[in-house]
Design a protein around this motif. Structure first.
Motif, PDB file in Angstrom:
ATOM      1  N   PRO A   1      37.601  60.685  -3.388  1.00  0.00           N
ATOM      2  CA  PRO A   1      36.379  61.429  -3.067  1.00  0.00           C
ATOM      3  C   PRO A   1      36.645  62.647  -2.186  1.00  0.00           C
ATOM      4  N   ARG A   2      37.814  62.673  -1.530  1.00  0.00           N
ATOM      5  CA  ARG A   2      38.179  63.849  -0.730  1.00  0.00           C
ATOM      6  C   ARG A   2      39.274  64.596  -1.477  1.00  0.00           C
ATOM      7  N   SER A   3      39.312  65.905  -1.292  1.00  0.00           N
ATOM      8  CA  SER A   3      40.336  66.677  -1.998  1.00  0.00           C
ATOM      9  C   SER A   3      41.618  66.744  -1.172  1.00  0.00           C
TER      10      SER A   3
ATOM     11  N   VAL B   1      49.351  56.098   0.460  1.00  0.00           N
ATOM     12  CA  VAL B   1      50.015  55.475  -0.682  1.00  0.00           C
ATOM     13  C   VAL B   1      49.827  56.326  -1.926  1.00  0.00           C
ATOM     14  N   GLY B   2      48.588  56.751  -2.172  1.00  0.00           N
ATOM     15  CA  GLY B   2      48.311  57.521  -3.382  1.00  0.00           C
ATOM     16  C   GLY B   2      49.137  58.799  -3.445  1.00  0.00           C
ATOM     17  N   LEU B   3      49.158  59.550  -2.338  1.00  0.00           N
ATOM     18  CA  LEU B   3      49.891  60.818  -2.320  1.00  0.00           C
ATOM     19  C   LEU B   3      51.391  60.591  -2.526  1.00  0.00           C
TER      20      LEU B   3
ATOM     21  N   GLY C   1      43.291  48.605  19.763  1.00  0.00           N
ATOM     22  CA  GLY C   1      44.547  48.710  19.002  1.00  0.00           C
ATOM     23  C   GLY C   1      45.034  50.149  19.057  1.00  0.00           C
ATOM     24  N   PHE C   2      45.945  50.502  18.136  1.00  0.00           N
ATOM     25  CA  PHE C   2      46.446  51.876  18.056  1.00  0.00           C
ATOM     26  C   PHE C   2      45.325  52.908  18.145  1.00  0.00           C
ATOM     27  N   ALA C   3      44.370  52.771  17.187  1.00  0.00           N
ATOM     28  CA  ALA C   3      43.344  53.798  17.044  1.00  0.00           C
ATOM     29  C   ALA C   3      42.491  53.905  18.305  1.00  0.00           C
ATOM     30  N   GLY C   4      42.069  52.746  18.865  1.00  0.00           N
ATOM     31  CA  GLY C   4      41.180  52.755  20.030  1.00  0.00           C
ATOM     32  C   GLY C   4      41.874  53.242  21.289  1.00  0.00           C
TER      33      GLY C   4
HETATM   34  C1  LIG Z   1      42.892  56.605  14.090  1.00  0.00           C
HETATM   35  C2  LIG Z   1      44.043  55.945  13.377  1.00  0.00           C
HETATM   36  C3  LIG Z   1      45.324  56.010  13.929  1.00  0.00           C
HETATM   37  C4  LIG Z   1      46.400  55.406  13.285  1.00  0.00           C
HETATM   38  N1  LIG Z   1      47.644  55.480  13.870  1.00  0.00           N
HETATM   39  C5  LIG Z   1      48.696  54.922  13.257  1.00  0.00           C
HETATM   40  C6  LIG Z   1      49.995  55.020  13.842  1.00  0.00           C
HETATM   41  O1  LIG Z   1      50.176  55.622  14.906  1.00  0.00           O
HETATM   42  N2  LIG Z   1      51.030  54.435  13.180  1.00  0.00           N
HETATM   43  C7  LIG Z   1      50.862  53.769  11.976  1.00  0.00           C
HETATM   44  O2  LIG Z   1      51.842  53.248  11.410  1.00  0.00           O
HETATM   45  N3  LIG Z   1      49.648  53.662  11.404  1.00  0.00           N
HETATM   46  C8  LIG Z   1      48.555  54.218  12.004  1.00  0.00           C
HETATM   47  N4  LIG Z   1      47.318  54.124  11.416  1.00  0.00           N
HETATM   48  C9  LIG Z   1      47.170  53.392  10.136  1.00  0.00           C
HETATM   49  C10 LIG Z   1      47.549  54.230   8.910  1.00  0.00           C
HETATM   50  O3  LIG Z   1      46.954  55.504   8.962  1.00  0.00           O
HETATM   51  C11 LIG Z   1      47.128  53.469   7.643  1.00  0.00           C
HETATM   52  O4  LIG Z   1      47.819  52.233   7.627  1.00  0.00           O
HETATM   53  C12 LIG Z   1      47.460  54.248   6.357  1.00  0.00           C
HETATM   54  O5  LIG Z   1      46.679  55.418   6.284  1.00  0.00           O
HETATM   55  C13 LIG Z   1      47.190  53.389   5.106  1.00  0.00           C
HETATM   56  O6  LIG Z   1      47.414  54.132   3.942  1.00  0.00           O
HETATM   57  P1  LIG Z   1      46.567  53.827   2.617  1.00  0.00           P
HETATM   58  O7  LIG Z   1      47.083  54.753   1.565  1.00  0.00           O
HETATM   59  O8  LIG Z   1      46.594  52.370   2.337  1.00  0.00           O
HETATM   60  O9  LIG Z   1      45.067  54.191   2.978  1.00  0.00           O
HETATM   61  P2  LIG Z   1      44.398  55.677   3.329  1.00  0.00           P
HETATM   62  O10 LIG Z   1      45.496  56.540   3.837  1.00  0.00           O
HETATM   63  O11 LIG Z   1      43.265  55.352   4.162  1.00  0.00           O
HETATM   64  O12 LIG Z   1      43.992  56.182   1.878  1.00  0.00           O
HETATM   65  C14 LIG Z   1      42.953  55.606   1.114  1.00  0.00           C
HETATM   66  C15 LIG Z   1      42.340  56.689   0.233  1.00  0.00           C
HETATM   67  O13 LIG Z   1      41.468  56.087  -0.710  1.00  0.00           O
HETATM   68  C16 LIG Z   1      40.356  56.928  -0.898  1.00  0.00           C
HETATM   69  N5  LIG Z   1      39.243  56.158  -1.464  1.00  0.00           N
HETATM   70  C17 LIG Z   1      38.385  55.324  -0.847  1.00  0.00           C
HETATM   71  N6  LIG Z   1      37.496  54.813  -1.722  1.00  0.00           N
HETATM   72  C18 LIG Z   1      37.802  55.328  -2.936  1.00  0.00           C
HETATM   73  C19 LIG Z   1      37.257  55.176  -4.261  1.00  0.00           C
HETATM   74  N7  LIG Z   1      36.231  54.356  -4.510  1.00  0.00           N
HETATM   75  N8  LIG Z   1      37.821  55.868  -5.269  1.00  0.00           N
HETATM   76  C20 LIG Z   1      38.880  56.685  -5.057  1.00  0.00           C
HETATM   77  N9  LIG Z   1      39.442  56.855  -3.832  1.00  0.00           N
HETATM   78  C21 LIG Z   1      38.919  56.178  -2.791  1.00  0.00           C
HETATM   79  C22 LIG Z   1      40.077  57.447   0.522  1.00  0.00           C
HETATM   80  O14 LIG Z   1      39.295  58.631   0.494  1.00  0.00           O
HETATM   81  C23 LIG Z   1      41.486  57.685   1.028  1.00  0.00           C
HETATM   82  O15 LIG Z   1      41.924  58.995   0.781  1.00  0.00           O
HETATM   83  C24 LIG Z   1      46.208  54.723  12.050  1.00  0.00           C
HETATM   84  C25 LIG Z   1      44.937  54.667  11.480  1.00  0.00           C
HETATM   85  C26 LIG Z   1      43.869  55.265  12.132  1.00  0.00           C
HETATM   86  C27 LIG Z   1      42.492  55.196  11.505  1.00  0.00           C
END
Ligand SMILES: Cc1cc2nc3c(=O)[nH]c(=O)nc-3n(C[C@H](O)[C@H](O)[C@H](O)COP(=O)(O)OP(=O)(O)OC[C@H]3O[C@@H](n4cnc5c(N)ncnc54)[C@H](O)[C@@H]3O)c2cc1C
Length: 461
Positions: free
Chosen positions: A41-43, A17-19, A173-176
């Motif tokens: 926290p990650r670049s 979402v952020g990107l 689920g997906f991940a497992g």
């Molecule tokens: C192994 C695995 C497989 C998956 N496979 C699928 C798939 O096949 N299809 C699908 O639709 N979805 C899949 N998903 C789910 C999908 O990846 C997530 O739904 C998606 O990444 C959510 O996006 P997000 O931006 O909400 O969170 P993220 O992409 O997790 O981003 C959150 C960010 O917040 C940062 N953050 C955390 N704490 C802080 C803080 N205190 N301050 C600042 N930054 C912080 C983190 O470092 C991270 O970069 C999978 C997930 C996993 C783990």
């Protein structure tokens, strides 16, 4: 960090979402209209759907991450954690990688912290469990699994060997399901290089409290996925939970007990607990309570989306379910981020907000090389694919979905090379402590003396 006269849009989290939200805002913004600051926290952003393939060595770990500074050259990217937010003063507290925490004022806020592994107080889990949320864990798992084969190949102790060759996965689920599918495929394939380890010596166990695996692709394909894994020798235990795993002794509530050095925990996610310190309205399960416009309830300058938000599912609600919420997946996160970006621009300019509405397009999952399931929604029809064709769909979809052409090309190149060259089966576990050997060689003799002296003393005593 720049001090600026312009309004600041603070994006907390640089994941999906952020990107995508930051990119959208920067694309639609007029020159000098605002400063966009992204804090993570990650670049880099991690393309999580590729983690199982990274764990199996099918994709280079570097290619499943996207460097934030490179793809957001017009944003201010800060590497650190947002620890708290004072909503009255509109100030976030940033804890950088090093040094003192500092305050950063903002005018508009995007909350995109994602989720963390959902765990339970199971004895031994914190010490033994391996998560699957980040690329570090995927690389660690790969090294760890190959190291188990190295151990099993070189020991004369049958118990050590059996424990090393038993792999337990909790959560289907997906991940497992994808992780067990990819890792099983990689480990059994690697067995051909070991004199004393055969494919059939390995034991894979998948446990889930639900009555099915892969719920994302529906019951029929979920059943096929389970039967497929079982044919490959994976023991699947449904309606089952892990009661403890102290020192790798796994006890399931169906009475099964196994010893394993590898316990992979993929039993779902929960919203990032840091949200509790952001002063925002939270739903019953800890998500930020968000309107269909992705604005946080009761605010007009804060937006949230993705795994950390509870966003009403307007399609599900129109179909008669008043409690429908968007599930936490990349499909929604990506699309929400684009609407969110547009709404931030509209909010800044005083224009109306648009609502997020998206009908599920289906799901694809890979279960190892040339194996997969896919459910594609076309209008009211659901096309269900399994096996090699579904696997091509999985690869085609994710290969094109990974952000930036740079990453798409690198990922397709990895796959193309793997068609001709054999899979890499080397464990680089020492990468986790790269300075250890040098320290042993370089440490002052005096530093070694007390430990040696003490042990000599202890022996004498
Ligand atoms: C192994 C695995 C497989 C998956 N496979 C699928 C798939 O096949 N299809 C699908 O639709 N979805 C899949 N998903 C789910 C999908 O990846 C997530 O739904 C998606 O990444 C959510 O996006 P997000 O931006 O909400 O969170 P993220 O992409 O997790 O981003 C959150 C960010 O917040 C940062 N953050 C955390 N704490 C802080 C803080 N205190 N301050 C600042 N930054 C912080 C983190 O470092 C991270 O970069 C999978 C997930 C996993 C783990």
């Amino acid at each position: 960090m720049s001090t600026t006269e312009r309004p600041r849009i603070l994006v907390v989290g640089g994941g999906y979402v952020g990107l995508y939200a930051a990119r959208r805002i920067l694309k639609k913004m007029r020159y000098g209209e605002a400063t966009v600051t992204v804090v993570d926290p990650r670049s880099y952003m991690t393309y999580q759907p590729f983690l199982p393939e990274a764990a199996a060595g099918s994709i280079s770990p570097r290619h499943v991450v996207v460097p934030l500074r490179r793809v957001l050259p017009k944003a201010e990217v800060l590497t650190g954690r947002v620890s708290t937010i004072d909503q009255d003063r509109k100030v976030a507290v940033i804890a950088p990688l090093v040094g003192e925490a500092y305050e950063l004022p903002f005018d508009y806020l995007v909350v995109a912290l994602g989720a963390v592994s959902r765990t339970f107080p199971i004895p031994g889990l914190a010490e033994q469990g391996i998560g699957m949320k980040g690329v570090e864990e995927a690389i660690g798992l790969r090294n760890h699994v190959l190291e188990q084969l190295d151990k099993a190949d070189s020991t004369t102790d049958e118990n050590v060997r059996r424990k090393a060759l038993t792999f337990v996965f909790v959560g289907g689920g997906f991940a497992g399901a994808e992780t067990v599918g990819e890792v099983e495929d990689m480990a059994r394939d690697a067995a051909k290089y070991y004199t004393n380890v055969k494919r059939e010596d390995m034991r894979f166990v998948l446990v889930d409290v639900a009555d099915k695996i892969l719920p994302e692709v529906g019951p029929e394909l979920g059943t096929w996925g389970r039967e497929h894994l079982e044919k490959r020798g994976v023991e699947v235990y449904l309606k089952t939970s892990m009661e403890s795993c102290v020192d790798g002794h796994v006890v399931l509530n169906n009475g099964l007990e196994v010893d394993s050095n590898t316990i992979v925990w993929t039993a779902g996610v929960k919203p990032n607990p840091a949200l509790a310190r952001f002063g925002l309205p939270l739903g019953p399960r800890g998500h930020v309570d968000t309107a269909a416009t992705l604005q946080v309830q009761g605010t007009d300058h804060i937006w949230a989306a993705g795994d950390n938000a509870q966003v009403p599912d307007l399609v599900g609600r129109a179909a008669g379910n008043p409690n429908a919420w968007c599930p936490p997946n990349a499909q929604h996160a990506l699309r929400q981020a684009k609407i969110l970006g547009d709404n931030v621009i509209s909010g800044m300019r005083g224009f109306p907000q648009q609502e997020y509405k998206h009908a599920n397009k289906g799901a694809v999952a890979g279960l190892g090389l040339h194996k997969g399931v896919a459910m594609i929604v076309v209008g009211k029809a659901k096309i269900k694919l399994r096996g090699r064709l579904a696997w091509y769909m999985h690869r085609g979809y994710h290969g094109l979905a990974v952000p930036t052409w740079n990453r798409k090309i690198r990922v397709f190149a990895d796959w193309a090379l793997a068609t001709f060259l054999k899979r890499e089966v080397v464990s680089l576990g020492a990468m986790e402590n790269p300075r250890e050997e040098f320290y042993e060689a370089a440490r002052p003799v005096a530093a070694a003396a007390p430990a040696g002296a003490k042990s000599e003393k202890a022996k004498a005593g």
